[in-house]
Design a protein around this motif. Structure first.
Motif, PDB file in Angstrom:
ATOM      1  N   UNK A  66      56.601 -11.085 134.631  1.00  0.00           N
ATOM      2  CA  UNK A  66      56.869 -12.306 135.397  1.00  0.00           C
ATOM      3  C   UNK A  66      56.387 -13.533 134.643  1.00  0.00           C
ATOM      4  N   UNK A  67      57.104 -14.630 134.839  1.00  0.00           N
ATOM      5  CA  UNK A  67      56.693 -15.875 134.199  1.00  0.00           C
ATOM      6  C   UNK A  67      55.433 -16.403 134.874  1.00  0.00           C
ATOM      7  N   UNK A  68      54.767 -17.310 134.179  1.00  0.00           N
ATOM      8  CA  UNK A  68      53.570 -17.931 134.729  1.00  0.00           C
ATOM      9  C   UNK A  68      53.892 -18.634 136.059  1.00  0.00           C
ATOM     10  N   UNK A  69      55.033 -19.324 136.093  1.00  0.00           N
ATOM     11  CA  UNK A  69      55.431 -20.034 137.320  1.00  0.00           C
ATOM     12  C   UNK A  69      55.641 -19.070 138.481  1.00  0.00           C
ATOM     13  N   UNK A  70      56.168 -17.884 138.191  1.00  0.00           N
ATOM     14  CA  UNK A  70      56.392 -16.894 139.247  1.00  0.00           C
ATOM     15  C   UNK A  70      55.090 -16.314 139.782  1.00  0.00           C
ATOM     16  N   UNK A  71      54.025 -16.463 139.021  1.00  0.00           N
ATOM     17  CA  UNK A  71      52.733 -15.932 139.461  1.00  0.00           C
ATOM     18  C   UNK A  71      51.764 -17.025 139.883  1.00  0.00           C
ATOM     19  N   UNK A  93      57.033  -0.081 142.575  1.00  0.00           N
ATOM     20  CA  UNK A  93      57.308  -1.284 143.360  1.00  0.00           C
ATOM     21  C   UNK A  93      57.585  -2.411 142.385  1.00  0.00           C
ATOM     22  N   UNK A  94      58.820  -2.510 141.904  1.00  0.00           N
ATOM     23  CA  UNK A  94      59.179  -3.545 140.945  1.00  0.00           C
ATOM     24  C   UNK A  94      59.691  -4.765 141.705  1.00  0.00           C
ATOM     25  N   UNK A  95      58.887  -5.252 142.619  1.00  0.00           N
ATOM     26  CA  UNK A  95      59.260  -6.357 143.484  1.00  0.00           C
ATOM     27  C   UNK A  95      58.884  -7.669 142.823  1.00  0.00           C
ATOM     28  N   UNK A  96      59.871  -8.532 142.506  1.00  0.00           N
ATOM     29  CA  UNK A  96      59.533  -9.809 141.893  1.00  0.00           C
ATOM     30  C   UNK A  96      58.681 -10.651 142.843  1.00  0.00           C
ATOM     31  N   UNK A 119      46.465 -18.006 139.781  1.00  0.00           N
ATOM     32  CA  UNK A 119      47.398 -17.086 139.138  1.00  0.00           C
ATOM     33  C   UNK A 119      47.247 -15.744 139.855  1.00  0.00           C
ATOM     34  N   UNK A 120      48.369 -15.198 140.341  1.00  0.00           N
ATOM     35  CA  UNK A 120      48.333 -13.905 141.024  1.00  0.00           C
ATOM     36  C   UNK A 120      48.058 -12.823 139.989  1.00  0.00           C
ATOM     37  N   UNK A 121      47.045 -11.985 140.263  1.00  0.00           N
ATOM     38  CA  UNK A 121      46.665 -10.927 139.327  1.00  0.00           C
ATOM     39  C   UNK A 121      47.013  -9.534 139.847  1.00  0.00           C
ATOM     40  N   UNK A 122      47.187  -9.386 141.164  1.00  0.00           N
ATOM     41  CA  UNK A 122      47.549  -8.083 141.737  1.00  0.00           C
ATOM     42  C   UNK A 122      48.205  -8.294 143.095  1.00  0.00           C
ATOM     43  N   UNK A 167      51.325  -3.025 136.782  1.00  0.00           N
ATOM     44  CA  UNK A 167      50.862  -4.049 135.847  1.00  0.00           C
ATOM     45  C   UNK A 167      51.961  -4.503 134.901  1.00  0.00           C
ATOM     46  N   UNK A 168      52.836  -3.569 134.456  1.00  0.00           N
ATOM     47  CA  UNK A 168      53.890  -3.964 133.525  1.00  0.00           C
ATOM     48  C   UNK A 168      54.912  -4.879 134.217  1.00  0.00           C
TER      49      UNK A 168
END
Length: 159
Positions: free
Chosen positions: A63-68, A5-8, A44-47, A57-58
């Protein structure tokens, strides 16, 4: 092969109809109807699990910090989508077991979309389980924090 699931995160936010990019930290100084005491902050989104599929996890690490980043202030929830910024209102009921949270989003086509969820806050870790069924009214509220085919499960750590 292995399906991942490589969903941004912006796609996850769009699925939730939640946006991002707003900055803000610390507790809200005003009282908002439906806001939940103790939720305000920058997380910060962790999972993430989307419809029962965990984001690897990879993929999260790329993802950038802003994206999380997710910001909760008063009754407003905003999260990571780069320049496509939106904010959603939410109403929380911490007296329920598990605590309930309902999101209201304005979609680009003018339709109001409601998503029903539950949440738990353990120290600085916020876990959300929000319905992800199609349609403007979503589906029934999740009953637990287990991944499923109609739920987005997000774990976030307050910064």
């Amino acid at each position: 092969g292995v399906q991942t699931c490589a969903l941004p995160i912006y796609a996850v936010c769009l699925i939730l109809a939640m946006g991002c990019g707003k900055n803000g930290t610390g507790p809200s100084q005003s009282s908002h109807p439906g806001s939940a005491p103790g939720l305000d902050g920058t997380y910060r989104i962790t999972a993430i699990d989307v419809n029962g599929k965990k984001m690897p996890d990879d993929a999260m690490a790329k993802m950038t910090e802003a994206e999380r980043t997710v910001v909760i202030k008063g009754d407003t929830f905003s999260g990571g989508v780069g320049s496509g910024q939106t904010e959603d209102k939410f109403k929380a009921d911490p007296s329920m077991t598990p605590a309930e949270i309902d999101f209201t989003s304005q979609l680009p086509n003018g339709i109001t979309r409601r998503r029903y969820g539950i949440y738990k806050l353990d120290d600085d870790v916020l876990t959300l389980a929000v319905t992800n069924a199609p349609g403007p009214q979503g589906a029934d509220r999740p009953r637990d924090f287990n991944p499923s085919q109609t739920v987005i499960l997000m774990t976030m750590k307050r910064q």
